[in-house]
Design a protein around this motif. Structure first.
Motif, PDB file in Angstrom:
ATOM      1  N   UNK A 176      21.842  82.119  -1.599  1.00 61.04           N
ATOM      2  CA  UNK A 176      23.113  81.812  -2.252  1.00 61.04           C
ATOM      3  C   UNK A 176      23.232  82.466  -3.612  1.00 61.04           C
ATOM      4  N   UNK A 177      22.182  82.371  -4.398  1.00 62.63           N
ATOM      5  CA  UNK A 177      22.194  82.999  -5.731  1.00 62.63           C
ATOM      6  C   UNK A 177      22.282  84.514  -5.608  1.00 62.63           C
ATOM      7  N   UNK A 178      21.483  85.079  -4.721  1.00 62.77           N
ATOM      8  CA  UNK A 178      21.514  86.522  -4.502  1.00 62.77           C
ATOM      9  C   UNK A 178      22.888  86.959  -4.005  1.00 62.77           C
ATOM     10  N   UNK A 179      23.485  86.186  -3.118  1.00 57.36           N
ATOM     11  CA  UNK A 179      24.824  86.497  -2.620  1.00 57.36           C
ATOM     12  C   UNK A 179      25.858  86.506  -3.719  1.00 57.36           C
ATOM     13  N   UNK A 180      25.771  85.541  -4.631  1.00 64.51           N
ATOM     14  CA  UNK A 180      26.695  85.532  -5.773  1.00 64.51           C
ATOM     15  C   UNK A 180      26.536  86.796  -6.615  1.00 64.51           C
ATOM     16  N   UNK A 181      25.309  87.172  -6.874  1.00 55.49           N
ATOM     17  CA  UNK A 181      25.045  88.369  -7.681  1.00 55.49           C
ATOM     18  C   UNK A 181      25.590  89.616  -6.972  1.00 55.49           C
ATOM     19  N   UNK A 182      25.297  89.752  -5.694  1.00 59.43           N
ATOM     20  CA  UNK A 182      25.752  90.926  -4.934  1.00 59.43           C
ATOM     21  C   UNK A 182      27.274  90.948  -4.836  1.00 59.43           C
ATOM     22  N   UNK A 183      27.892  89.809  -4.572  1.00 58.31           N
ATOM     23  CA  UNK A 183      29.350  89.746  -4.466  1.00 58.31           C
ATOM     24  C   UNK A 183      30.041  90.107  -5.761  1.00 58.31           C
ATOM     25  N   UNK A 184      29.537  89.574  -6.867  1.00 57.43           N
ATOM     26  CA  UNK A 184      30.119  89.888  -8.170  1.00 57.43           C
ATOM     27  C   UNK A 184      29.900  91.366  -8.504  1.00 57.43           C
ATOM     28  N   UNK A 185      28.711  91.872  -8.214  1.00 56.84           N
ATOM     29  CA  UNK A 185      28.420  93.291  -8.467  1.00 56.84           C
ATOM     30  C   UNK A 185      29.331  94.179  -7.622  1.00 56.84           C
ATOM     31  N   UNK A 186      29.598  93.782  -6.370  1.00 55.81           N
ATOM     32  CA  UNK A 186      30.476  94.572  -5.503  1.00 55.81           C
ATOM     33  C   UNK A 186      31.888  94.634  -6.067  1.00 55.81           C
ATOM     34  N   UNK A 187      32.341  93.545  -6.676  1.00 54.85           N
ATOM     35  CA  UNK A 187      33.685  93.530  -7.259  1.00 54.85           C
ATOM     36  C   UNK A 187      33.717  94.332  -8.562  1.00 54.85           C
ATOM     37  N   UNK A 188      32.675  94.211  -9.370  1.00 53.57           N
ATOM     38  CA  UNK A 188      32.650  94.920 -10.660  1.00 53.57           C
ATOM     39  C   UNK A 188      32.370  96.412 -10.504  1.00 53.57           C
ATOM     40  N   UNK A 189      31.534  96.765  -9.551  1.00 56.63           N
ATOM     41  CA  UNK A 189      31.134  98.162  -9.346  1.00 56.63           C
ATOM     42  C   UNK A 189      31.504  98.585  -7.922  1.00 56.63           C
ATOM     43  N   UNK A 190      32.805  98.674  -7.689  1.00 60.66           N
ATOM     44  CA  UNK A 190      33.297  98.885  -6.324  1.00 60.66           C
ATOM     45  C   UNK A 190      32.828 100.190  -5.697  1.00 60.66           C
ATOM     46  N   UNK A 191      32.814 101.286  -6.439  1.00 60.03           N
ATOM     47  CA  UNK A 191      32.413 102.563  -5.842  1.00 60.03           C
ATOM     48  C   UNK A 191      30.932 102.590  -5.511  1.00 60.03           C
ATOM     49  N   UNK A 192      30.138 101.966  -6.356  1.00 57.83           N
ATOM     50  CA  UNK A 192      28.705 101.891  -6.040  1.00 57.83           C
ATOM     51  C   UNK A 192      28.503 101.049  -4.778  1.00 57.83           C
ATOM     52  N   UNK A 193      29.227  99.946  -4.686  1.00 56.88           N
ATOM     53  CA  UNK A 193      29.135  99.097  -3.491  1.00 56.88           C
ATOM     54  C   UNK A 193      29.638  99.840  -2.258  1.00 56.88           C
TER      55      UNK A 193
END
Length: 182
Positions: A67-84
């Protein structure tokens, strides 16, 4: 279902498809943002189950970590869309390379598929080529994936829906005029 709903659905799909083709970069960012939101929602659900387990079950440290890792990955995907987008494209590239190699190995090492060997070679080669392009050029791969799967598919889907709507309308008119529908 009314014939007009098919036509409206078709027109909306065509508009979305054209918008995706015109603004592919923005479409990639929207898709990645939606995936990020989906990951965050799944992470929240995992955290809720981890923190409030069903009666008789113990708390799961693994589920809490996911759950914690998912929050981090989800937020990172939104903040860094091209990298995601590039990361997702690399994952797809690896899958294409894997399945392409499987098809090629079946074509070479399994004589029971001799009648289909050429199809397996073509399928495997295309997967390996596309996987290689996506792996070494992930930004291009993300754009191609969104263009083909969203843009072109939406236009084809839209045209088919419009055709269905027109045919349903035609059949309804025949029925109301007393003629049997064909």
């Amino acid at each position: 279902m009314k014939w007009s709903s098919f036509i409206i659905r078709g027109l909306l799909a065509c508009i979305i498809g054209i918008l995706v083709l015109v603004w592919t970069g923005i479409a990639v960012q929207v898709v990645v943002t939606l995936i990020g939101i989906l990951i965050i929602l799944a992470a929240i659900l995992a955290l809720a189950v981890a923190l409030r387990p069903p009666a008789g079950a113990s708390r799961s440290i693994v589920l809490l970590g996911v759950g914690v890792l998912g929050l981090i990955v989800g937020i990172a995907a939104i903040l860094y869309r091209w990298i995601a987008a590039e990361a997702l494209t690399v994952i797809i590239a690896l899958l294409l390379l894997f399945f392409g190699c499987i098809d090629l190995s079946i074509a070479v090492f399994h004589p029971e598929y001799t009648n289909h060997r050429s199809l397996l070679v073509i399928s495997g080669a295309l997967s390996v080529i596309l996987g290689g392009i996506f792996f070494f050029l992930p930004a291009l791969g993300a754009i191609v994936l969104v263009t083909v799967y969203l843009g072109i598919f939406a236009i084809i889907y839209g045209v088919l829906s419009i055709v269905i709507g027109v045919r349903v309308r035609h059949e309804r008119r025949k029925m109301t005029a007393g003629q049997p529908a064909t």
